[in-house]
Design an enzyme around this catalytic site. Structure first.
Site, short mmCIF file in Angstrom:
data_model
loop_
_atom_site.label_atom_id
_atom_site.label_comp_id
_atom_site.label_asym_id
_atom_site.label_seq_id
_atom_site.Cartn_x
_atom_site.Cartn_y
_atom_site.Cartn_z
N HIS A 6 0.86 -1.19 0.00
CA HIS A 6 0.00 0.00 0.00
C HIS A 6 0.89 1.23 0.00
O HIS A 6 1.26 1.77 1.04
CB HIS A 6 -0.92 -0.04 1.23
CG HIS A 6 -1.91 1.08 1.26
ND1 HIS A 6 -3.08 1.02 2.01
CD2 HIS A 6 -1.93 2.30 0.67
CE1 HIS A 6 -3.76 2.13 1.86
NE2 HIS A 6 -3.08 2.94 1.05
N HIS A 33 1.57 4.75 -2.51
CA HIS A 33 1.24 5.58 -3.68
C HIS A 33 2.54 6.21 -4.17
O HIS A 33 3.16 7.00 -3.44
CB HIS A 33 0.25 6.68 -3.30
CG HIS A 33 -1.02 6.14 -2.72
ND1 HIS A 33 -2.17 5.97 -3.47
CD2 HIS A 33 -1.33 5.72 -1.46
CE1 HIS A 33 -3.13 5.49 -2.69
NE2 HIS A 33 -2.65 5.31 -1.47
N HIS A 46 -9.20 0.93 -1.75
CA HIS A 46 -9.26 1.57 -0.44
C HIS A 46 -10.69 1.50 0.07
O HIS A 46 -11.64 1.74 -0.68
CB HIS A 46 -8.89 3.05 -0.55
CG HIS A 46 -7.43 3.34 -0.73
ND1 HIS A 46 -6.67 2.78 -1.70
CD2 HIS A 46 -6.61 4.18 -0.04
CE1 HIS A 46 -5.42 3.24 -1.61
NE2 HIS A 46 -5.36 4.10 -0.61
N GLU A 91 -11.13 3.64 5.48
CA GLU A 91 -10.14 4.58 6.02
C GLU A 91 -10.93 5.66 6.76
O GLU A 91 -10.74 5.89 7.95
CB GLU A 91 -9.31 5.18 4.88
CG GLU A 91 -8.28 6.23 5.33
CD GLU A 91 -7.50 6.84 4.15
OE1 GLU A 91 -8.00 6.80 3.00
OE2 GLU A 91 -6.40 7.37 4.38
N ASP A 102 1.89 4.07 2.76
CA ASP A 102 0.91 4.94 2.11
C ASP A 102 1.59 6.09 1.33
O ASP A 102 1.84 5.94 0.13
CB ASP A 102 -0.09 5.46 3.14
CG ASP A 102 -1.47 5.77 2.57
OD1 ASP A 102 -1.72 5.46 1.39
OD2 ASP A 102 -2.31 6.32 3.31
N ASP A 103 1.89 7.20 2.01
CA ASP A 103 2.52 8.37 1.38
C ASP A 103 3.61 8.86 2.34
O ASP A 103 3.44 9.86 3.05
CB ASP A 103 1.48 9.47 1.16
CG ASP A 103 0.26 8.97 0.38
OD1 ASP A 103 0.35 8.87 -0.85
OD2 ASP A 103 -0.76 8.64 1.03
N1 ADE Z 1 -4.20 8.81 -2.22
C1 ADE Z 1 -2.99 8.87 -1.66
N2 ADE Z 1 -3.06 8.48 -0.38
C2 ADE Z 1 -4.35 8.15 -0.13
C3 ADE Z 1 -5.06 7.67 1.00
N3 ADE Z 1 -4.48 7.44 2.17
N4 ADE Z 1 -6.40 7.47 0.88
C4 ADE Z 1 -7.01 7.70 -0.28
N5 ADE Z 1 -6.38 8.15 -1.36
C5 ADE Z 1 -5.07 8.37 -1.29
ZN ZN Z 2 -3.57 4.80 0.28
#
Ligand code: ADE
Ligand code: ZN
Length: 331
Positions: A13, A15, A193, A196, A274-275
């Site tokens: 997971h 991006h 997703h 969340e 994630d990011d």
């Molecule tokens: N795009 C990038 N990170 C995300 C996240 N945590 N939830 C949804 N879209 C995303």
């Molecule tokens: Zn994500």
């Protein structure tokens, strides 16, 4: 715990656009002549404070306007793979959001060329096996998703699956039934997703309507025992991103994160970042925070790392090989 070494794992997971570091943003802004609010790293970083998912997405998409050229996408993915290798990642299944870049005026061919050049033979160049999962931006709707799937088909061999990301509330799975069915018919793997920010019912609907093989985030499933049972009985992996959940206030603090309960419930939980630059660290920082702030044991980390390979879209031989490495790491 000064000598923490993260376990060998699969990161499922992640991006790729969300791995852009502030230094990259400034460099690409200058190189491509795309203005940004500040050319100062500290000032850019000071903006990384979020109240919810949307507040992050707004900043994320605004930063991504600097990404324009094949070189940009190559450098972005190379930067991540190099960093992930240092975090002991053996396999990375990487999300990308082509609709964002097409919306910024960058042709799909440029995006695909840069990413696939970085990922090509990543085992040899970075020590990591990698694959791409194309995400649909849910807030652009069903028609746009359908058009995106058609546009990516000439690049079919370069993606292993499709995912669904961006604004969760208001853009439920029911919008994407047809495009997921089309993707399945193309032999693409399916993830999305859910849970969340959306409630447990969205996790259940995502499983039932889209027939996904993994749920990304999924933490709010814990609010309904029936959804927990659904995930457990079907052995559907959940790709949890602890530091992301805290940064986007999906959970009040790491100490209150449901991950230990998810493991105790027998769910196939995995850990990802994630990011990472936005949320306080790469996957190694996530594993470490679980130990430092949630008191997770070596046994828990071993389970999470083993799960990551059970949940990955890899061959049986790869799974056996990397799970042997996990056992050796903890022996
Ligand atoms: N795009 C990038 N990170 C995300 C996240 N945590 N939830 C949804 N879209 C995303
Ligand atoms: Zn994500």
């Amino acid at each position: 715990m000064p000598d923490f070494v993260p376990p060998p794992s699969a990161e499922l997971h992640l991006h790729i656009e969300g791995t852009i570091e502030p230094e990259h943003i400034i460099e690409m802004s200058r190189r491509n002549g795309v203005p940004i609010p500040s050319m100062d790293v500290d000032e850019l970083r000071a903006r990384y404070a979020f109240s919810d998912l949307q507040s992050f997405l707004d900043l994320h998409y605004s930063n991504l306007t600097v990404l324009r050229t094949e070189r940009d996408f190559f450098e972005l993915a190379t930067g991540y793979l190099d960093r992930a290798a240092r975090a002991n990642v053996r396999r990375a299944e990487i999300f990308f959001d082509p609709q964002t870049h097409i919306g910024n005026g960058t042709p799909l061919s440029v995006v695909m060329s840069g990413l696939t050049r970085a990922l090509g033979d990543s085992e040899r160049t970075h020590g990591i096996s990698s694959a791409l999962i194309m995400c649909f931006l849910r807030d652009l709707g069903a028609q746009a998703a359908d058009e995106m799937l058609t546009a990516i088909l000439p690049y079919r061999e370069h993606i292993i699956g499709v995912g669904l990301d961006s604004t969760e509330i208001g853009y439920g799975p029911e919008l994407f039934v047809d495009v997921y069915a089309r993707a399945a018919a193309e032999g693409l793997r399916l993830v999305a997703h859910a849970g969340e920010e959306g409630g447990p019912e969205t996790v259940a609907a995502t499983i039932e309507l889209l027939h996904v093989e993994r749920i990304d985030h999924g933490i709010r499933a814990m609010e309904d025992p029936r959804v927990v049972e659904l995930l457990r009985s079907r052995r559907i992996p959940v790709t949890v991103c602890p530091l992301s959940n805290v940064a986007l206030r999906a959970v009040p603090s790491l100490a209150e994160h449901p991950l230990p309960r998810m493991l105790a419930e027998g769910l196939m939980v995995t850990v990802s970042s994630d990011d990472p630059p936005y949320f306080g660290g790469y996957v190694d920082a996530n594993y470490r925070a679980l130990v430092d702030e949630l008191g997770m044991t070596a046994g828990d980390l071993e389970q999470l790392a083993m799960n990551s390979f059970d949940a990955a879209f890899i061959t049986d031989a790869q799974r056996v090989h990397w799970q042997d490495e996990v056992r050796a790491h903890f022996a």
